[in-house]
Design a protein around this motif. Structure first.
Motif, PDB file in Angstrom:
ATOM      1  N   ALA A  44     115.777   0.297 -17.814  1.00  0.00           N
ATOM      2  CA  ALA A  44     114.645  -0.068 -18.671  1.00  0.00           C
ATOM      3  C   ALA A  44     114.073  -1.435 -18.308  1.00  0.00           C
ATOM      4  CB  ALA A  44     115.076  -0.046 -20.135  1.00  0.00           C
ATOM      5  N   LEU A  45     114.906  -2.316 -17.777  1.00  0.00           N
ATOM      6  CA  LEU A  45     114.474  -3.686 -17.482  1.00  0.00           C
ATOM      7  C   LEU A  45     114.195  -3.916 -15.998  1.00  0.00           C
ATOM      8  CD1 LEU A  45     117.040  -5.610 -19.743  1.00  0.00           C
ATOM      9  CD2 LEU A  45     114.608  -5.246 -20.216  1.00  0.00           C
ATOM     10  N   LYS A  46     114.249  -2.875 -15.194  1.00  0.00           N
ATOM     11  CA  LYS A  46     114.198  -3.053 -13.731  1.00  0.00           C
ATOM     12  C   LYS A  46     112.895  -3.668 -13.250  1.00  0.00           C
ATOM     13  CE  LYS A  46     112.742   1.751 -12.802  1.00  0.00           C
ATOM     14  NZ  LYS A  46     111.402   1.454 -12.254  1.00  0.00           N
ATOM     15  N   ASP A  47     111.796  -3.481 -13.969  1.00  0.00           N
ATOM     16  CA  ASP A  47     110.504  -4.006 -13.513  1.00  0.00           C
ATOM     17  C   ASP A  47     110.151  -5.363 -14.130  1.00  0.00           C
ATOM     18  OD1 ASP A  47     109.989  -1.827 -11.826  1.00  0.00           O
ATOM     19  OD2 ASP A  47     109.219  -0.636 -13.503  1.00  0.00           O
ATOM     20  N   ILE A  48     111.067  -5.950 -14.903  1.00  0.00           N
ATOM     21  CA  ILE A  48     110.858  -7.296 -15.432  1.00  0.00           C
ATOM     22  C   ILE A  48     111.204  -8.298 -14.328  1.00  0.00           C
ATOM     23  CG2 ILE A  48     111.476  -8.974 -17.203  1.00  0.00           C
ATOM     24  CD1 ILE A  48     110.081  -6.486 -18.294  1.00  0.00           C
ATOM     25  N   ASN A  49     110.267  -9.150 -14.004  1.00  0.00           N
ATOM     26  CA  ASN A  49     110.467 -10.100 -12.897  1.00  0.00           C
ATOM     27  C   ASN A  49     111.255 -11.313 -13.392  1.00  0.00           C
ATOM     28  OD1 ASN A  49     110.248 -11.278 -10.372  1.00  0.00           O
ATOM     29  ND2 ASN A  49     108.198 -12.084 -10.747  1.00  0.00           N
ATOM     30  N   PHE A  50     112.554 -11.139 -13.507  1.00  0.00           N
ATOM     31  CA  PHE A  50     113.384 -12.223 -14.012  1.00  0.00           C
ATOM     32  C   PHE A  50     113.428 -13.377 -13.015  1.00  0.00           C
ATOM     33  CE2 PHE A  50     115.572  -8.702 -16.437  1.00  0.00           C
ATOM     34  CZ  PHE A  50     115.155  -9.135 -17.690  1.00  0.00           C
ATOM     35  N   ALA A  51     113.288 -14.583 -13.548  1.00  0.00           N
ATOM     36  CA  ALA A  51     113.407 -15.787 -12.715  1.00  0.00           C
ATOM     37  C   ALA A  51     114.861 -16.202 -12.551  1.00  0.00           C
ATOM     38  CB  ALA A  51     112.614 -16.925 -13.337  1.00  0.00           C
ATOM     39  N   ALA A  52     115.701 -15.847 -13.517  1.00  0.00           N
ATOM     40  CA  ALA A  52     117.114 -16.208 -13.486  1.00  0.00           C
ATOM     41  C   ALA A  52     117.868 -15.273 -14.429  1.00  0.00           C
ATOM     42  CB  ALA A  52     117.315 -17.659 -13.904  1.00  0.00           C
ATOM     43  N   ALA A  53     119.179 -15.200 -14.222  1.00  0.00           N
ATOM     44  CA  ALA A  53     120.019 -14.338 -15.052  1.00  0.00           C
ATOM     45  C   ALA A  53     121.312 -15.065 -15.389  1.00  0.00           C
ATOM     46  CB  ALA A  53     120.320 -13.027 -14.341  1.00  0.00           C
ATOM     47  N   PHE A  54     121.684 -15.015 -16.662  1.00  0.00           N
ATOM     48  CA  PHE A  54     122.887 -15.680 -17.135  1.00  0.00           C
ATOM     49  C   PHE A  54     123.674 -14.723 -18.033  1.00  0.00           C
ATOM     50  CE2 PHE A  54     119.748 -18.954 -16.378  1.00  0.00           C
ATOM     51  CZ  PHE A  54     120.458 -19.938 -15.720  1.00  0.00           C
ATOM     52  N   SER A  55     124.971 -14.978 -18.115  1.00  0.00           N
ATOM     53  CA  SER A  55     125.817 -14.288 -19.085  1.00  0.00           C
ATOM     54  C   SER A  55     126.833 -15.292 -19.605  1.00  0.00           C
ATOM     55  CB  SER A  55     126.553 -13.111 -18.435  1.00  0.00           C
ATOM     56  OG  SER A  55     127.578 -13.576 -17.577  1.00  0.00           O
TER      57      SER A  55
END
Length: 219
Positions: A44-55
């Protein structure tokens, strides 16, 4: 300071989630159905152009984050990073206990029998204060300790975020509820837990948080 969006996703379902056990700083792996629902979120989120990812630094959040990043259109430019500040609340003595039993023990002295009832009567911060009070070792985080930690996490995001960025942050049920309760102006019912791999949307503008949606299922 920048204005940016945070895509706040709860990790996939774990074995402790399945067995309804308290899972704060304790950690169990994603159950098979948890992997599948995390994959749905990733799609569902594959086309969101994330600038960064955290967990958070819990394995259940790290694994969910990796599944989402691996399918993202910008995956080649994103290296998921861990921020311990966005861990789940620490439940101290009650870690690993049956959840309804634990919350009954915490809430009963205050006339509340369930987690949802404590929230409805006293608010999210009171659940933390009551838990530390009930913990015979007093190791559980109270509201002040909890927010000191989480706020440091937001400050770390501010250090890397640029105007217009979309940032993925994979965290935990009570943490997402707590953030929503504090920054939603009463628009969302936090007596209802965010579901595994659900999406909560936030805008952070010059250090000010606003939750704009809560507990959206991604499929």
């Amino acid at each position: 300071m920048a204005k940016y969006q945070i895509y706040l996703v709860r990790h996939g379902r774990t074995w402790f989630n399945k067995y309804n056990k308290m899972q704060g700083w304790s950690d169990t792996p994603l159950a098979p159905e948890g992997v599948e629902v995390a994959k749905k979120a990733a799609h569902a989120l594959k086309d969101i152009n994330f600038a960064a990812a955290f967990s958070s630094d819990a394995r259940r959040a790290i694994d969910t984050c990796k599944l989402i990043v691996d399918e993202n259109i910008n995956h080649a430019n994103i290296t998921p990073q861990k921020l311990m500040e966005f861990r789940e609340e620490f439940y101290g003595y009650y870690e690993g206990m049956n959840s309804p039993e634990a919350w009954y023990m915490v809430g009963q002295p205050h006339g509340a029998a369930t987690f949802a009832e404590i929230i409805a009567k006293y608010g999210m911060d009171a659940t933390k204060d009551f838990m530390k009070e009930a913990d015979p070792f007093h190791d559980a985080e109270n509201a002040e300790e909890y927010w000191t930690r989480v706020n440091k996490g937001f400050e770390k995001l501010d250090e890397i975020a640029k105007d217009g960025d979309k940032i993925l942050l994979v965290s935990h049920g009570t943490t997402i509820r707590s953030i929503t309760d504090r920054y939603n102006d009463g628009n969302f019912d936090v007596t209802v837990s965010p579901r595994n791999s659900s999406l909560t949307m936030m805008t952070r503008d010059n250090g000010q948080n606003t939750v704009t949606s809560y507990n959206q299922m991604l499929d």
